[in-house]
Design a protein around this motif. Structure first.
Motif, PDB file in Angstrom:
ATOM      1  N   LEU A  16      -5.649   4.535   5.541  1.00 19.76           N
ATOM      2  CA  LEU A  16      -4.209   4.328   5.674  1.00 19.76           C
ATOM      3  C   LEU A  16      -3.442   5.603   5.335  1.00 19.76           C
ATOM      4  O   LEU A  16      -3.834   6.349   4.437  1.00 19.76           O
ATOM      5  CB  LEU A  16      -3.740   3.213   4.730  1.00 19.76           C
ATOM      6  N   PRO A  17      -2.346   5.870   6.027  1.00 20.88           N
ATOM      7  CA  PRO A  17      -1.485   6.987   5.631  1.00 20.88           C
ATOM      8  C   PRO A  17      -0.780   6.663   4.316  1.00 20.88           C
ATOM      9  O   PRO A  17      -0.823   5.524   3.834  1.00 20.88           O
ATOM     10  CB  PRO A  17      -0.493   7.093   6.792  1.00 20.88           C
ATOM     11  N   ARG A  18      -0.130   7.654   3.745  1.00 23.27           N
ATOM     12  CA  ARG A  18       0.544   7.458   2.455  1.00 23.27           C
ATOM     13  C   ARG A  18       1.589   6.359   2.541  1.00 23.27           C
ATOM     14  O   ARG A  18       1.808   5.608   1.583  1.00 23.27           O
ATOM     15  CB  ARG A  18       1.198   8.768   2.003  1.00 23.27           C
ATOM     16  N   ILE A  19       2.244   6.259   3.674  1.00 23.43           N
ATOM     17  CA  ILE A  19       3.249   5.220   3.870  1.00 23.43           C
ATOM     18  C   ILE A  19       3.275   4.839   5.347  1.00 23.43           C
ATOM     19  O   ILE A  19       3.092   5.688   6.222  1.00 23.43           O
ATOM     20  CB  ILE A  19       4.647   5.697   3.406  1.00 23.43           C
ATOM     21  N   THR A  78       0.796  -1.231   0.000  1.00 18.56           N
ATOM     22  CA  THR A  78       0.000   0.000   0.000  1.00 18.56           C
ATOM     23  C   THR A  78       0.827   1.280   0.000  1.00 18.56           C
ATOM     24  O   THR A  78       0.278   2.363  -0.188  1.00 18.56           O
ATOM     25  CB  THR A  78      -0.939   0.030   1.223  1.00 18.56           C
ATOM     26  N   ASP A  79       2.127   1.188   0.203  1.00 22.02           N
ATOM     27  CA  ASP A  79       2.959   2.393   0.259  1.00 22.02           C
ATOM     28  C   ASP A  79       2.832   3.227  -1.009  1.00 22.02           C
ATOM     29  O   ASP A  79       2.898   2.701  -2.132  1.00 22.02           O
ATOM     30  CB  ASP A  79       4.430   2.017   0.452  1.00 22.02           C
ATOM     31  N   ASN A  80       2.679   4.538  -0.826  1.00 20.28           N
ATOM     32  CA  ASN A  80       2.653   5.492  -1.938  1.00 20.28           C
ATOM     33  C   ASN A  80       1.599   5.149  -2.985  1.00 20.28           C
ATOM     34  O   ASN A  80       1.807   5.345  -4.185  1.00 20.28           O
ATOM     35  CB  ASN A  80       4.036   5.578  -2.598  1.00 20.28           C
ATOM     36  N   ALA A 135      -3.960  -5.379   5.067  1.00 17.82           N
ATOM     37  CA  ALA A 135      -4.835  -4.216   5.221  1.00 17.82           C
ATOM     38  C   ALA A 135      -6.150  -4.491   4.500  1.00 17.82           C
ATOM     39  O   ALA A 135      -6.151  -4.907   3.336  1.00 17.82           O
ATOM     40  CB  ALA A 135      -4.164  -2.973   4.643  1.00 17.82           C
ATOM     41  N   VAL A 136      -7.260  -4.251   5.195  1.00 20.12           N
ATOM     42  CA  VAL A 136      -8.582  -4.574   4.651  1.00 20.12           C
ATOM     43  C   VAL A 136      -9.522  -3.388   4.852  1.00 20.12           C
ATOM     44  O   VAL A 136      -9.488  -2.723   5.896  1.00 20.12           O
ATOM     45  CB  VAL A 136      -9.172  -5.824   5.352  1.00 20.12           C
ATOM     46  N   ASP A 137     -10.344  -3.126   3.863  1.00 25.14           N
ATOM     47  CA  ASP A 137     -11.417  -2.145   3.995  1.00 25.14           C
ATOM     48  C   ASP A 137     -12.290  -2.572   5.179  1.00 25.14           C
ATOM     49  O   ASP A 137     -12.813  -3.689   5.209  1.00 25.14           O
ATOM     50  CB  ASP A 137     -12.228  -2.125   2.699  1.00 25.14           C
ATOM     51  N   SER A 141      -2.981   4.854  -3.564  1.00 26.58           N
ATOM     52  CA  SER A 141      -4.263   5.358  -3.063  1.00 26.58           C
ATOM     53  C   SER A 141      -5.068   4.266  -2.362  1.00 26.58           C
ATOM     54  O   SER A 141      -6.206   4.495  -1.955  1.00 26.58           O
ATOM     55  CB  SER A 141      -5.086   5.929  -4.226  1.00 26.58           C
ATOM     56  N   ILE A 142      -4.458   3.087  -2.198  1.00 22.32           N
ATOM     57  CA  ILE A 142      -5.164   1.950  -1.606  1.00 22.32           C
ATOM     58  C   ILE A 142      -5.615   2.272  -0.183  1.00 22.32           C
ATOM     59  O   ILE A 142      -4.798   2.603   0.685  1.00 22.32           O
ATOM     60  CB  ILE A 142      -4.268   0.699  -1.603  1.00 22.32           C
ATOM     61  N   LEU A 143      -6.916   2.212   0.045  1.00 24.02           N
ATOM     62  CA  LEU A 143      -7.524   2.399   1.372  1.00 24.02           C
ATOM     63  C   LEU A 143      -7.115   3.716   2.033  1.00 24.02           C
ATOM     64  O   LEU A 143      -7.112   3.827   3.259  1.00 24.02           O
ATOM     65  CB  LEU A 143      -7.168   1.214   2.288  1.00 24.02           C
ATOM     66  N   ARG A 144      -6.811   4.726   1.234  1.00 23.77           N
ATOM     67  CA  ARG A 144      -6.407   6.018   1.788  1.00 23.77           C
ATOM     68  C   ARG A 144      -7.599   6.817   2.305  1.00 23.77           C
ATOM     69  O   ARG A 144      -7.460   7.629   3.227  1.00 23.77           O
ATOM     70  CB  ARG A 144      -5.681   6.842   0.709  1.00 23.77           C
ATOM     71  N   SER A 145      -8.761   6.629   1.699  1.00 26.23           N
ATOM     72  CA  SER A 145      -9.911   7.476   2.031  1.00 26.23           C
ATOM     73  C   SER A 145     -11.057   6.701   2.669  1.00 26.23           C
ATOM     74  O   SER A 145     -12.190   7.174   2.701  1.00 26.23           O
ATOM     75  CB  SER A 145     -10.411   8.180   0.765  1.00 26.23           C
ATOM     76  N   THR A 146     -10.762   5.522   3.171  1.00 24.50           N
ATOM     77  CA  THR A 146     -11.808   4.719   3.803  1.00 24.50           C
ATOM     78  C   THR A 146     -11.251   4.062   5.060  1.00 24.50           C
ATOM     79  O   THR A 146     -10.053   3.728   5.105  1.00 24.50           O
ATOM     80  CB  THR A 146     -12.322   3.632   2.828  1.00 24.50           C
ATOM     81  N   PRO A 147     -12.050   3.902   6.105  1.00 26.37           N
ATOM     82  CA  PRO A 147     -11.561   3.228   7.311  1.00 26.37           C
ATOM     83  C   PRO A 147     -10.984   1.856   6.968  1.00 26.37           C
ATOM     84  O   PRO A 147     -11.551   1.113   6.162  1.00 26.37           O
ATOM     85  CB  PRO A 147     -12.814   3.114   8.181  1.00 26.37           C
TER      86      PRO A 147
END
Length: 278
Positions: free
Chosen positions: A57-60, A28-30, A82-84, A32-38
């Protein structure tokens, strides 16, 4: 070889069975994966939640060191999923286990080095094997082409190490695939690179890579018990970290398949060595 945080391969059914809803944390680093959802971080063995990110998730996530209290195993970025959060109840532990192991395979197959370019595949093979034992998994490193595990290779081939050999497709930029020594030799006609390069030019090809890709496709077809087909081009690119595009590989296979004399130049008994399907 790739660095410790290599560019991630394209998604496959093995590494991303839940699509964008679940990924090994390191992927997920860098992105958009799960960046805007819990999001929640799960143990890949039991599926328990070990960490929660209510804002996404944070950007990294540069460091992750959390213990699964159920399994009593320390989790790292490469062995946590990491899971939605909205899909938490839909994911199944056996699938999380399988996707984590698939990520490990692809990570090692692409080659791991440190920031100085020094190889670290042996180190990480040991590290992942230790973690698999802690989980109680039967995972071991396998050759992506012949599908034999290290333990089987040691029984069948003399002087096999505890890791695979790195085969360069390109040195600048560095890109390749790790294979067992037998498969490495087979796709290269059991010849030195300069000899394969000379053969490629004699046959009218661009480089040794073209010949090796055809040999790779032939052995892949035998290993999977299916004919060589143009549709396998994308799978070859993804599984073997090729520098060519699927379109280029498809054109290469098309040319060889339509010329029986040319096809016969690539075929010999060594393509079947070590494969249980033959």
């Amino acid at each position: 070889m790739a660095c410790l945080q290599p560019e991630q391969p394209e998604s496959t059914p093995d590494t991303d069975p839940y699509g964008d809803r679940a990924h090994v944390l390191a992927v997920t680093d860098n992105t958009s994966i799960l960046r805007s959802t819990p999001a929640v971080i799960l143990c890949p063995n039991c599926g328990d939640i070990v960490e929660t990110y209510e804002q996404g998730l944070p950007r990294i996530i540069p460091q992750f060191d959390t213990c699964c209290t159920t399994c009593q195993v320390e989790l790292r970025r490469w062995c946590a999923v990491a899971v939605d959060a909205a899909y938490r109840e839909l994911v199944e532990p056996p699938v999380l286990t399988a996707m984590t192991q698939a990520y490990w395979n692809e990570w090692l197959w692409a080659g791991i080095t440190n920031y100085k370019g020094q190889p670290r595949n042996d180190e990480y093979t040991d590290r992942l094997s230790t973690k698999a034992s802690e989980f109680g998994w039967g995972w071991e490193l396998t050759c992506p082409l012949c599908r034999r595990g290290i333990s089987q290779l040691k029984q069948e081939i003399r002087d096999v190490r505890d890791s695979l050999d790195y085969h360069h497709w390109s040195t600048d930029p560095d890109q390749g695939i790790t294979l067992c020594r037998e498969c490495h030799d087979i796709i290269g006609f059991d010849s030195y690179d300069n000899q394969v390069e000379e053969r490629a030019h004699e046959w009218g090809f661009r480089s040794r890579n073209d010949l090796q890709i055809v040999r790779l496709a032939l052995r892949e077809a035998i290993a999977t018990d299916r004919p060589v087909q143009l549709e396998m081009a994308a799978d070859l690119v993804n599984r073997y970290n090729l520098i060519q595009s699927p379109g280029e590989v498809k054109e290469l296979l098309k040319m060889v398949l339509r010329d029986s004399d040319l096809y016969d130049r690539f075929v010999d008994d060594s393509l079947y060595h070590g494969l249980t399907t033959c």
